[in-house]
Design an enzyme around this catalytic site. Sequence first.
Site, PDB file in Angstrom:
ATOM      1  N   ARG A  39      42.038  50.454  39.138  1.00 63.86           N
ATOM      2  CA  ARG A  39      42.823  50.543  40.387  1.00 63.86           C
ATOM      3  C   ARG A  39      44.297  50.829  40.046  1.00 63.86           C
ATOM      4  O   ARG A  39      44.963  51.610  40.682  1.00 63.86           O
ATOM      5  CB  ARG A  39      42.758  49.230  41.191  1.00 63.86           C
ATOM      6  CG  ARG A  39      41.381  48.699  41.529  1.00 63.86           C
ATOM      7  CD  ARG A  39      40.814  49.365  42.768  1.00 63.86           C
ATOM      8  NE  ARG A  39      40.357  50.720  42.538  1.00 63.86           N
ATOM      9  CZ  ARG A  39      39.257  51.050  41.857  1.00 63.86           C
ATOM     10  NH1 ARG A  39      38.489  50.149  41.323  1.00 63.86           N
ATOM     11  NH2 ARG A  39      38.929  52.306  41.690  1.00 63.86           N
ATOM     12  N   GLN A  67      47.649  43.857  53.530  1.00 61.71           N
ATOM     13  CA  GLN A  67      46.518  43.344  52.754  1.00 61.71           C
ATOM     14  C   GLN A  67      46.366  44.169  51.476  1.00 61.71           C
ATOM     15  O   GLN A  67      45.530  43.874  50.640  1.00 61.71           O
ATOM     16  CB  GLN A  67      45.222  43.451  53.568  1.00 61.71           C
ATOM     17  CG  GLN A  67      45.233  42.612  54.822  1.00 61.71           C
ATOM     18  CD  GLN A  67      44.074  42.991  55.737  1.00 61.71           C
ATOM     19  OE1 GLN A  67      42.961  42.496  55.598  1.00 61.71           O
ATOM     20  NE2 GLN A  67      44.328  43.880  56.672  1.00 61.71           N
ATOM     21  N   VAL A 115      47.051  45.923  47.841  1.00 56.40           N
ATOM     22  CA  VAL A 115      47.610  45.482  46.570  1.00 56.40           C
ATOM     23  C   VAL A 115      48.386  46.611  45.887  1.00 56.40           C
ATOM     24  O   VAL A 115      48.933  46.436  44.812  1.00 56.40           O
ATOM     25  CB  VAL A 115      46.509  44.889  45.644  1.00 56.40           C
ATOM     26  CG1 VAL A 115      45.918  43.631  46.277  1.00 56.40           C
ATOM     27  CG2 VAL A 115      45.410  45.898  45.344  1.00 56.40           C
ATOM     28  N   HIS A 124      47.271  39.775  49.773  1.00 56.21           N
ATOM     29  CA  HIS A 124      46.191  39.735  48.791  1.00 56.21           C
ATOM     30  C   HIS A 124      46.637  40.026  47.369  1.00 56.21           C
ATOM     31  O   HIS A 124      45.821  40.384  46.520  1.00 56.21           O
ATOM     32  CB  HIS A 124      45.066  40.704  49.216  1.00 56.21           C
ATOM     33  CG  HIS A 124      44.381  40.271  50.487  1.00 56.21           C
ATOM     34  ND1 HIS A 124      43.594  41.109  51.250  1.00 56.21           N
ATOM     35  CD2 HIS A 124      44.374  39.072  51.125  1.00 56.21           C
ATOM     36  CE1 HIS A 124      43.136  40.440  52.303  1.00 56.21           C
ATOM     37  NE2 HIS A 124      43.599  39.217  52.259  1.00 56.21           N
TER      38      HIS A 124
END
Length: 227
Positions: free
Chosen positions: A57, A87, A89, A105
Amino acid sequence: MKQKLVILTGSGISAESGLKTFRDAGGLWENYPVMDVASIEGWYRNPQVVLRFYNERRQQLGTAEPNEAHKGLVKLESRYEVRIVTQNVDNLHERAGSSQVLHLHGELTKACSSRDKFHVTDIGLNAIEWGDKAADGSQLRPFIVWFGEAVPAMEEAIEWVSQADILVVIGTSLNVYPAAGLLNDAPNNCRIYLIDPNEVPVQRRGVHIIRKKAVEGVKELIELLLN
Ligand code: OAD
């Protein structure tokens, strides 16, 4: 005094930057069992799989740029006190120039101690390998709020939303709590807008729905809120 505008974003706002959403067709949870890679149990069971997932990611984030939706939200700061509760990242809101961003998050560009989540370090786009240690000697882990963990930023998010004059929800399926519950914290007289190309179940009445992708939808929002 400027009106308070709170914007709740989800993975849909970063889709046009090339980052996958979670639950759409072809989304991340189709290829990775969510409880293997994004739960505290998954981390205890097989931390290497979890590290690899977030390393990927992070690597993808290195190739992504903020899109016109992220950038459009910055323009709203000229008229409103804008606070973004995300939310996501990724760091695309910050890179677009938004000045107040709260991550519910966690953040891909940070790591923390697996013993104490409040020991946080910046890692940029670097990978975390098995054996990498935090300052307290424990294994370093991604600074992500996994299923089964508390959401420490929630209290601040509720405070922001409960003071909002306007709430805008962009690109989230509202499947994940407690984040999805934030809509209920908005005051009764708060104006609420929702931007999403697909139908999203909202429990509140009077929500102004803009059924478009984020880039087009934010353009329309700017017309409504700035002109
Ligand atoms: P989802 O994948 O659940 O929802 C993505 C939403 O974005 C859907 O409502 C889509 O219709 C919408 N969407 C898709 N393309 C879009 C576009 N171009 N513009 C605008 N909207 C678009 O993702 P989230 O709601 O963000 O948490 O997921 C919430 C949390 O679940 C994530 O933060 C993650 C995940 O499990 C953790 O991993 C802890």
